[in-house]
Design a protein around this motif. Sequence first.
Motif, PDB file in Angstrom:
ATOM      1  N   TYR A 112       1.945   3.247  -7.901  1.00  0.00           N
ATOM      2  CA  TYR A 112       1.899   1.787  -7.799  1.00  0.00           C
ATOM      3  C   TYR A 112       0.504   1.255  -8.157  1.00  0.00           C
ATOM      4  N   GLU A 113      -0.524   1.961  -7.753  1.00  0.00           N
ATOM      5  CA  GLU A 113      -1.879   1.509  -8.082  1.00  0.00           C
ATOM      6  C   GLU A 113      -2.103   1.534  -9.592  1.00  0.00           C
ATOM      7  N   LYS A 114      -1.539   2.506 -10.304  1.00  0.00           N
ATOM      8  CA  LYS A 114      -1.635   2.534 -11.768  1.00  0.00           C
ATOM      9  C   LYS A 114      -0.944   1.329 -12.395  1.00  0.00           C
ATOM     10  N   LEU A 115       0.017   0.756 -11.679  1.00  0.00           N
ATOM     11  CA  LEU A 115       0.723  -0.429 -12.166  1.00  0.00           C
ATOM     12  C   LEU A 115       0.037  -1.725 -11.751  1.00  0.00           C
ATOM     13  N   GLY A 116      -1.133  -1.615 -11.124  1.00  0.00           N
ATOM     14  CA  GLY A 116      -1.894  -2.803 -10.761  1.00  0.00           C
ATOM     15  C   GLY A 116      -1.740  -3.270  -9.328  1.00  0.00           C
ATOM     16  N   PHE A 117      -1.072  -2.485  -8.485  1.00  0.00           N
ATOM     17  CA  PHE A 117      -0.921  -2.860  -7.077  1.00  0.00           C
ATOM     18  C   PHE A 117      -2.181  -2.498  -6.315  1.00  0.00           C
ATOM     19  N   GLU A 118      -2.473  -3.285  -5.273  1.00  0.00           N
ATOM     20  CA  GLU A 118      -3.634  -3.029  -4.427  1.00  0.00           C
ATOM     21  C   GLU A 118      -3.193  -2.888  -2.977  1.00  0.00           C
ATOM     22  N   LEU A 119      -3.904  -2.041  -2.261  1.00  0.00           N
ATOM     23  CA  LEU A 119      -3.629  -1.804  -0.851  1.00  0.00           C
ATOM     24  C   LEU A 119      -4.008  -3.037  -0.031  1.00  0.00           C
ATOM     25  N   PHE A 120      -3.117  -3.460   0.867  1.00  0.00           N
ATOM     26  CA  PHE A 120      -3.476  -4.548   1.783  1.00  0.00           C
ATOM     27  C   PHE A 120      -3.234  -4.181   3.239  1.00  0.00           C
ATOM     28  N   GLY A 121      -2.717  -2.984   3.474  1.00  0.00           N
ATOM     29  CA  GLY A 121      -2.532  -2.555   4.846  1.00  0.00           C
ATOM     30  C   GLY A 121      -2.095  -1.104   4.904  1.00  0.00           C
ATOM     31  N   GLU A 122      -2.311  -0.521   6.072  1.00  0.00           N
ATOM     32  CA  GLU A 122      -1.890   0.859   6.249  1.00  0.00           C
ATOM     33  C   GLU A 122      -1.561   1.088   7.710  1.00  0.00           C
ATOM     34  N   LEU A 123      -0.583   1.955   7.939  1.00  0.00           N
ATOM     35  CA  LEU A 123      -0.134   2.295   9.277  1.00  0.00           C
ATOM     36  C   LEU A 123      -0.300   3.796   9.447  1.00  0.00           C
ATOM     37  N   GLU A 124      -1.170   4.172  10.365  1.00  0.00           N
ATOM     38  CA  GLU A 124      -1.426   5.598  10.603  1.00  0.00           C
ATOM     39  C   GLU A 124      -0.335   6.199  11.483  1.00  0.00           C
ATOM     40  N   ASP A 125      -0.159   7.506  11.333  1.00  0.00           N
ATOM     41  CA  ASP A 125       0.814   8.269  12.109  1.00  0.00           C
ATOM     42  C   ASP A 125       2.243   7.759  11.931  1.00  0.00           C
ATOM     43  N   HIS A 126       2.583   7.478  10.683  1.00  0.00           N
ATOM     44  CA  HIS A 126       3.958   7.070  10.359  1.00  0.00           C
ATOM     45  C   HIS A 126       4.379   7.730   9.068  1.00  0.00           C
ATOM     46  N   PRO A 127       4.936   8.959   9.121  1.00  0.00           N
ATOM     47  CA  PRO A 127       5.172   9.774  10.312  1.00  0.00           C
ATOM     48  C   PRO A 127       3.883  10.383  10.856  1.00  0.00           C
ATOM     49  N   VAL A 128       3.970  10.960  12.034  1.00  0.00           N
ATOM     50  CA  VAL A 128       2.791  11.510  12.699  1.00  0.00           C
ATOM     51  C   VAL A 128       2.046  12.438  11.741  1.00  0.00           C
ATOM     52  N   GLY A 129       0.744  12.210  11.641  1.00  0.00           N
ATOM     53  CA  GLY A 129      -0.102  13.005  10.763  1.00  0.00           C
ATOM     54  C   GLY A 129      -0.202  12.459   9.352  1.00  0.00           C
ATOM     55  N   GLN A 130       0.567  11.417   9.046  1.00  0.00           N
ATOM     56  CA  GLN A 130       0.527  10.806   7.714  1.00  0.00           C
ATOM     57  C   GLN A 130       0.441   9.291   7.860  1.00  0.00           C
ATOM     58  N   ARG A 131       0.401   8.632   6.723  1.00  0.00           N
ATOM     59  CA  ARG A 131       0.253   7.170   6.739  1.00  0.00           C
ATOM     60  C   ARG A 131       1.310   6.495   5.864  1.00  0.00           C
ATOM     61  N   ARG A 132       1.557   5.240   6.180  1.00  0.00           N
ATOM     62  CA  ARG A 132       2.402   4.368   5.365  1.00  0.00           C
ATOM     63  C   ARG A 132       1.489   3.290   4.805  1.00  0.00           C
ATOM     64  N   PHE A 133       1.617   3.031   3.510  1.00  0.00           N
ATOM     65  CA  PHE A 133       0.754   2.078   2.821  1.00  0.00           C
ATOM     66  C   PHE A 133       1.547   0.838   2.412  1.00  0.00           C
ATOM     67  N   PHE A 134       0.877  -0.305   2.481  1.00  0.00           N
ATOM     68  CA  PHE A 134       1.458  -1.578   2.070  1.00  0.00           C
ATOM     69  C   PHE A 134       0.637  -2.079   0.883  1.00  0.00           C
ATOM     70  N   LEU A 135       1.327  -2.353  -0.215  1.00  0.00           N
ATOM     71  CA  LEU A 135       0.647  -2.727  -1.454  1.00  0.00           C
ATOM     72  C   LEU A 135       1.218  -4.027  -2.006  1.00  0.00           C
ATOM     73  N   ARG A 136       0.388  -4.726  -2.783  1.00  0.00           N
ATOM     74  CA  ARG A 136       0.816  -5.981  -3.390  1.00  0.00           C
ATOM     75  C   ARG A 136       0.238  -6.095  -4.787  1.00  0.00           C
ATOM     76  N   LYS A 137       0.911  -6.922  -5.560  1.00  0.00           N
ATOM     77  CA  LYS A 137       0.428  -7.252  -6.898  1.00  0.00           C
ATOM     78  C   LYS A 137       0.693  -8.735  -7.112  1.00  0.00           C
ATOM     79  N   ARG A 138      -0.376  -9.491  -7.274  1.00  0.00           N
ATOM     80  CA  ARG A 138      -0.223 -10.922  -7.541  1.00  0.00           C
ATOM     81  C   ARG A 138       0.158 -11.116  -9.001  1.00  0.00           C
ATOM     82  N   LEU A 139       1.128 -11.981  -9.217  1.00  0.00           N
ATOM     83  CA  LEU A 139       1.552 -12.334 -10.561  1.00  0.00           C
ATOM     84  C   LEU A 139       0.992 -13.681 -10.981  1.00  0.00           C
TER      85      LEU A 139
END
Length: 151
Positions: A112-139
Amino acid sequence: MTLSITIPETPSDADREAILAPLRAFNASRAGDPGLRPVAILLTDQAGRDVGGLWGKIAYDWLFVELLAVPEEWRGGNYGKALMQEAESIARAHGCVGVWLDTFEFQARGFYEKLGFELFGELEDHPVGQRRFFLRKRLQEPAGQMLGNQG
């Protein structure tokens, strides 16, 4: 009159709708019509079977990509990129400000980052030991916002 709390063993679509109805009404009273529109872009094999694709929804001027799946044997063929380009085209055609999504650490953040998306949030331990990332791309910039230097 009082309310009681009930926890269904197997939640149903009707249960979900009972929760959504007052939430939709409240949101509409504060933010107006969300312009809700489902989006589906399918990958179809030569036999005519749908084997993957993109599922999302447009609401409040953004396209949310809920699901993106390319079968493993078809990865590397730019199908994911093509699906995302189609989604962006749909979002632009509907006047969306941008596209947002989430992905797990073990999935496709770099894609997604190669497509121009940027990180705007992250949730740790989801699942435990890993992270979930929230990305956006303004048009586009929100209506009424001026671009460039104002000097």
